[in-house]
Design an enzyme around this catalytic site. Structure first.
Site, mmCIF file in Angstrom:
data_model
loop_
_atom_site.group_PDB
_atom_site.id
_atom_site.type_symbol
_atom_site.label_atom_id
_atom_site.label_comp_id
_atom_site.label_asym_id
_atom_site.label_seq_id
_atom_site.Cartn_x
_atom_site.Cartn_y
_atom_site.Cartn_z
ATOM 1 N N CYS A 43 36.081 -33.415 -66.402
ATOM 2 C CA CYS A 43 36.050 -32.631 -65.173
ATOM 3 C C CYS A 43 35.391 -31.666 -64.377
ATOM 4 C CB CYS A 43 37.540 -31.856 -64.965
ATOM 5 S SG CYS A 43 37.543 -31.552 -63.030
ATOM 6 N N CYS B 205 34.570 -30.250 -62.061
ATOM 7 C CA CYS B 205 35.109 -29.101 -61.476
ATOM 8 C C CYS B 205 35.385 -27.775 -62.137
ATOM 9 C CB CYS B 205 36.184 -29.212 -60.427
ATOM 10 S SG CYS B 205 35.969 -31.288 -59.807
#
Lengths: 93, 143
Positions: free
Chosen positions: B48, B50
């Site tokens: 991920c 993010c």
């Protein structure tokens, strides 16, 4: 290596605290939020009627160590939402 | 379901090419976190972007500090399932999240950086948290 989903909104992938008008609180990884609903993944809920600790204690524990991912996905209708902040923005108690 | 290995490989190598030991089995994790092994830092890596996009450079920046743990290792969440599960068992008092980081002394977890304290933060800020933990838990007693 950066994000693969830059177009999902600034809270996408961010762990947030969603407060509800009924006193319940959710923590989860925000998928999206708009005028209709807030969608969280890997979420946990604090219900003051069903917990021995108050919301502040629960939030402080989550702030320090994280939250347990008890609910895979939850859609919270926007009219029920009274607050939406990043968990990391919760002040240390 | 794991991501294609060719996608993950650069994220593995971002750490392993910089001296971080990849742990791919439960046995490797147990050996790495042996109680008689001094201090150990484990990076729970993830795809991920993010959060992991800041986690890896933040960790690498912290590893350039004066005080560092005896051993630096990583497991890859969602890819190396057995190793990740075992690493999380060693951190069983805190909820699982990835990316995240944990510091151990004598096999006991003494510090944990959960995912939400990595998300959206720049590598320098993440590194500062890690360096503070290294200095608190890994500095020589007479320093």
């Amino acid at each position: 290596m950066g994000t693969f989903h830059d177009d999902m909104g600034e809270l996408h992938g961010i762990t947030v605290v969603v407060s509800q008008h009924d006193g319940c609180t959710w923590i989860g990884r925000c998928h999206s939020e708009d005028d209709v609903e807030v969608i969280l993944h890997d979420a946990d809920q604090h219900d003051p009627a069903a917990s021995d600790e108050n919301a502040e204690q629960w939030l402080q524990r989550a702030r320090r160590f994280g939250h347990w991912p008890r609910v895979s996905t939850i859609r919270i209708p926007r009219p029920q939402v009274s607050g939406l902040v990043r968990l990391a923005e919760i002040s240390a108690g | 379901m794991p991501y294609p290995e060719e996608l993950v490989d650069p994220m593995r190598r971002e750490l392993s090419d910089n001296g971080v030991t990849e742990l791919k089995s439960a046995t490797e994790v147990d050996d790495f976190l042996s109680p008689d092994g001094g201090s150990a830092f484990v990076i729970i890596n993830s795809v991920c972007g993010c959060a992991a996009g800041g986690a890896r450079p933040g960790a690498l920046l912290a590893l350039k500090s004066e005080v560092t743990p005896d051993r630096i290792g990583t497991v890859f969440a969602g890819q190396d399932t057995e190793a990740t599960e075992r690493a999380r068992e060693h951190c069983s008092q805190v909820p699982p999240s990835s990316p995240s980081m944990a510091l151990f002394q004598g096999g006991e977890m003494v510090w944990f950086l959960p995912r939400h304290m990595i998300e959206g933060r720049d590598p320098q800020t993440i590194a500062l948290d890690i360096v503070n933990a290294f200095e608190e838990h890994c500095a020589p007693a007479d320093a």
